[in-house]
Structures are given as structure tokens and as C-alpha cells.
Design a protein around this motif. Structure first.
Motif, mmCIF file in Angstrom:
data_model
loop_
_atom_site.group_PDB
_atom_site.id
_atom_site.type_symbol
_atom_site.label_atom_id
_atom_site.label_comp_id
_atom_site.label_asym_id
_atom_site.label_seq_id
_atom_site.Cartn_x
_atom_site.Cartn_y
_atom_site.Cartn_z
ATOM 1 N N TYR A 190 1.805 78.653 70.875
ATOM 2 C CA TYR A 190 0.901 79.950 70.029
ATOM 3 C C TYR A 190 1.448 80.438 68.699
ATOM 4 O O TYR A 190 2.007 80.968 67.447
ATOM 5 N N ILE A 191 3.375 80.437 68.710
ATOM 6 C CA ILE A 191 4.937 80.196 67.894
ATOM 7 C C ILE A 191 3.465 79.898 66.463
ATOM 8 O O ILE A 191 4.623 80.925 65.452
ATOM 9 N N LYS A 192 3.572 78.687 66.582
ATOM 10 C CA LYS A 192 3.099 78.323 65.130
ATOM 11 C C LYS A 192 1.609 78.815 64.949
ATOM 12 O O LYS A 192 1.697 78.709 63.147
ATOM 13 N N GLN A 193 0.946 79.965 65.278
ATOM 14 C CA GLN A 193 0.010 80.828 64.601
ATOM 15 C C GLN A 193 0.196 81.645 64.400
ATOM 16 O O GLN A 193 -0.549 82.516 63.216
ATOM 17 N N LEU A 194 2.059 82.364 64.544
ATOM 18 C CA LEU A 194 1.923 83.617 63.850
ATOM 19 C C LEU A 194 1.980 83.408 62.586
ATOM 20 O O LEU A 194 2.904 82.583 61.995
ATOM 21 N N PRO A 195 1.666 84.504 62.031
ATOM 22 C CA PRO A 195 2.170 84.590 60.212
ATOM 23 C C PRO A 195 3.913 84.844 60.308
ATOM 24 O O PRO A 195 4.048 85.627 59.334
ATOM 25 N N ALA A 196 5.154 84.298 61.401
ATOM 26 C CA ALA A 196 6.082 84.058 61.154
ATOM 27 C C ALA A 196 6.454 83.607 59.793
ATOM 28 O O ALA A 196 6.265 82.195 59.367
ATOM 29 N N SER A 197 7.703 83.681 59.500
ATOM 30 C CA SER A 197 8.525 83.221 58.401
ATOM 31 C C SER A 197 9.887 83.294 58.136
ATOM 32 O O SER A 197 11.189 81.791 57.815
ATOM 33 N N GLU A 198 10.362 83.557 59.431
ATOM 34 C CA GLU A 198 11.862 83.641 60.171
ATOM 35 C C GLU A 198 11.952 83.167 61.553
ATOM 36 O O GLU A 198 10.839 83.580 62.172
ATOM 37 N N ILE A 199 12.595 82.367 62.204
ATOM 38 C CA ILE A 199 12.806 82.103 63.605
ATOM 39 C C ILE A 199 14.344 82.396 64.032
ATOM 40 O O ILE A 199 15.338 82.352 62.568
ATOM 41 N N LYS A 200 15.075 83.205 64.653
ATOM 42 C CA LYS A 200 15.814 83.712 64.878
ATOM 43 C C LYS A 200 16.448 83.029 66.414
ATOM 44 O O LYS A 200 16.353 83.299 67.387
ATOM 45 N N ILE A 201 17.630 82.343 66.294
ATOM 46 C CA ILE A 201 17.568 81.183 67.252
ATOM 47 C C ILE A 201 18.844 82.174 68.364
ATOM 48 O O ILE A 201 19.668 82.823 67.667
ATOM 49 N N ASP A 202 17.959 82.532 69.475
ATOM 50 C CA ASP A 202 19.183 83.130 69.878
ATOM 51 C C ASP A 202 20.793 82.997 71.017
ATOM 52 O O ASP A 202 20.930 81.891 70.772
ATOM 53 N N ARG A 203 20.763 83.836 70.674
ATOM 54 C CA ARG A 203 22.752 83.753 70.590
ATOM 55 C C ARG A 203 22.932 83.111 72.423
ATOM 56 O O ARG A 203 24.288 82.113 72.165
ATOM 57 N N SER A 204 22.469 82.760 73.347
ATOM 58 C CA SER A 204 22.677 82.275 73.956
ATOM 59 C C SER A 204 22.359 80.293 73.950
ATOM 60 O O SER A 204 23.343 79.859 74.069
ATOM 61 N N LEU A 205 22.505 79.473 72.823
ATOM 62 C CA LEU A 205 22.023 78.360 72.328
ATOM 63 C C LEU A 205 22.905 78.700 71.319
ATOM 64 O O LEU A 205 24.171 77.070 71.414
ATOM 65 N N VAL A 206 23.551 79.467 70.847
ATOM 66 C CA VAL A 206 24.854 79.216 70.223
ATOM 67 C C VAL A 206 26.279 79.595 70.018
ATOM 68 O O VAL A 206 26.908 79.481 69.504
#
Ligand code: C2E
Ligand code: MG
Ligand code: MG
Ligand code: MG
Length: 283
Positions: free
Chosen positions: A189-205
Motif C-alpha cells: 500500500y505504502i508503495k502506491q502512495l505519492p510519498a517522497s519521504e519516510i520518517k523512521i519512528d523514534r521507537s526504532l531509532v
């Protein structure tokens, strides 16, 4: 400072726990009042490029100063979503963001502005038109205002969200996927979105430095996002070690307390002036 202490929070009200209480009704009417009276505020948090060391943009985050000790920002948003206040709230946030961006330009700072959008906004038929009109009123160039949406919230209504995001993207608004990796995600689904940026969640960082498993997860996420053509931002970076790790992993940008917690406009202006990084200045 006390602002920063407040940022890290205390005993907060949880609207979800007592949906029908008198307290909640009072709070809703207070929020409506605050919105009408311009008693809400936007704080700003910088986004830094790990490639150039420059601040490349600011994220606008809602604050309710009178209720700062008792109602957390995400609870303001939940309350607004539950009571039909989210549409006027987002419109206020957008208008305020563009106005702050103009004031920053008057001080010589040309920075992108990121605004968080609720899925409810994407259900308003005239939202894209409202946004376009606002952008032309503020002479905002395409690409300078980014909308952040969470993957989880898009999944509530995937088809409609996709249509709405496509029309916003076509109108020159970059889309960023917020809190990536925090919940259930559907990559197809995400791949279909017209997004140019991904923000990796704080819980992983946040545990990158202390736990090597997270390094594998974050490295894999960065590589995958790059393969799919996204710019990658790491959220919640609180120390140098984590920033260094992320730079080595090829992460494009960071946000977090390492740079600064979100600040009111005037303090952000001071922070920009004081920060060692070479900013892109106008003129
Ligand atoms: P978000 O968009 O993921 O914003 C990042 C949150 O992480 C912000 O919390 C920010 O203050 C906090 N943060 C930033 N750096 C660090 C760090 O290094 N460590 C830690 N522990 N936290 C950090 P905030 O401002 O409380 O906002 C929470 C959420 O509320 C936001 O998450 C966003 O989903 C929502 N939100 C805030 N303002 C708005 C708004 O104007 N509209 C909408 N729809 N949602 C908003
Ligand atoms: Mg965000
Ligand atoms: Mg986030
Ligand atoms: Mg979040």
C-alpha cells in the motif's frame, strides 16, 4: 528551561479513557474556544541533512499553552478528531505554518515547512482546494510545504486516502510517511502512495546505540526506502552516537532533541542564528 521540561511531560489527561465525562465535555469546549481565540500555538522543530549539515526544514507541532501541563499534543489531536474540530484545527495549523514561514523569510531563512495531517482532513472534499488557495495567498512555491501522514492512519480508509494524497501531491505538496515502522504496515500500500519521504519512528531509532538488533532493522529500512526512491528521516535522535550511526548507515536527515526539542517561533529564530551549521541564507 521549563519549556523543555514541559516537552518531556507530566501527568497527562487521556481523553480516550473517559469519553463521556463532564471533564471531557469541558475540555472539548475549551479547545473549541482556544481555537477560535487563537490560544493555540505552533512549536517548530528543525530537520537536519546528514549529508550537508544544513537545516533543511522545520516541522510544525501543535501546542496548547494553557493546558501544556495536562493535555499532550497528540491528545489534542485525538480530541479534535473525535469532535469535528480537526478540520478547523488543521486549517489553523496550515495557515499559521505558512505565516511563520513568511516571517522566517523576512529574517533571511528560507526553509521547508512540514505539517502533520489527520486522515479526517483527507475526507474533506474541499481540502485540496483550501490548501491550493492558501498556498497561492502566501505565494508558497511547490515543494516547500510537506504533509506528514502516518501509515496507520492511512490504513483506516486506504482508497480514499490514496486519491486525496494524489491530488495534493499533484498540487505540489510533497508527502511524507510519518512514524514508519511503529505499527502495522502494508508495504504494497505504502508503495502506491505519492510519498517522497519516510520518517523512521523514534521507537526504532532510540535504542540504535545500545542494541545491535535495531541497527539491522534500521539499516534494512534505510536501504529499502532508498531502493524505493524515498528520502529517509530518522525521528527522535537524542545523542551524537546515534546521529553518527545513522550517518554511516546512509540516512539522509535527522530530527530530535540532539538538535533541539520543538521551540516557539522566537526561540527557533535564536536557535537558527546560534546553530553552527551553515544555513542557506536569502539574498
Ligand atoms: P510526530 O509528527 O511523529 O512528531 C514527533 C514527536 O516527537 C513530537 O511530539 C516531538 O516533540 C517529539 N520528539 C521530537 N524529537 C524527539 C526526541 O528526540 N525524543 C523524544 N522523546 N521525542 C521527540 P509532539 O509534539 O508531542 O507530537 C506528538 C504527535 O502529535 C505528533 O507526532 C503528531 O502525530 C501529532 N501532532 C502534533 N501536532 C500536530 C498537528 O498540528 N496536527 C496533527 N494532525 N497532528 C499533530
Ligand atoms: Mg510528524
Ligand atoms: Mg513521527
Ligand atoms: Mg508520532
Amino acid at each position: 528551561s521549563s519549556d523543555h521540561a514541559r516537552e518531556r511531560g507530566m501527568a497527562y489527561y487521556k481523553p480516550s479513557r473517559d469519553s463521556y465525562s463532564a471533564d471531557r465535555l469541558t475540555l472539548v469546549s475549551e479547545l473549541r474556544h482556544a481555537l477560535q481565540n487563537n490560544d493555540l500555538a505552533l512549536f517548530l522543530q528543525p530537520k537536519l541533512s546528514l549529508k550537508t549539515g544544513q537545516v533543511v526544514g522545520l516541522e510544525a507541532l501543535i501546542r496548547w499553552p494553557e493546558r501544556a501541563q495536562t493535555v499532550r499534543p497528540d491528545e489534542i489531536v485525538i480530541l479534535a478528531e473525535q469532535t469535528g474540530l480537526i478540520n478547523p484545527l488543521t486549517r489553523w495549523v496550515l495557515e499559521q505554518s505558512l505565516s511563520l514561514r513568511t516571517r522566517l523569510m523576512e529574517h533571511g531563512w528560507e526553509l521547508g515547512m512540514s505539517v502533520n495531517i489527520s486522515p479526517n482532513n483527507l475526507r474533506e472534499p474541499d481540502f485540496p482546494l483550501f490548501v491550493q488557495r492558501l498556498m497561492s495567498r502566501f505565494h508558497t512555491h511547490e515543494g516547500t510545504v510537506t504533509f506528514e501522514v502516518t501509515e496507520t492512519s492511512m490504513m483506516q480508509d486506504p482508497a480514499n486516502s490514496l486519491t486525496a494524497l494524489n491530488s495534493l501531491s499533484a498540487a505540489g505538496i510533497p508527502i511524507s510517511i510519518d512514524d514508519f515502522g511503529s505499527g502495522y504496515s502494508s508495504l504494497s500500500y505504502i508503495k502506491q502512495l505519492p510519498a517522497s519521504e519516510i520518517k523512521i519512528d523514534r521507537s526504532l531509532v532510540s535504542d540504535l546505540a545500545s542494541q545491535s538488533e535495531y541497527r539491522v532493522i534500521v539499516q534494512t529500512t534505510i536501504d529499502m526506502c532508498h531502493s524505493l526512491g524515498y528520502q529517509v528521516v530518522a525521528e527522535g535522535v537524542e545523542d551524537e552516537i546515534t546521529a553518527e550511526l545513522l550517518r554511516d548507515m546512509g540516512c539522509d536527515m535527522i530530527q530530535g532533541y540532539l538538535l533541539t526539542p520543538p521551540l516557539p517561533f522566537d526561540e527557533m529564530l535564536d536557535w537558527l542564528r546560534d546553530s553552527g551549521s551553515q544555513q542557506r541564507m536569502l539574498g
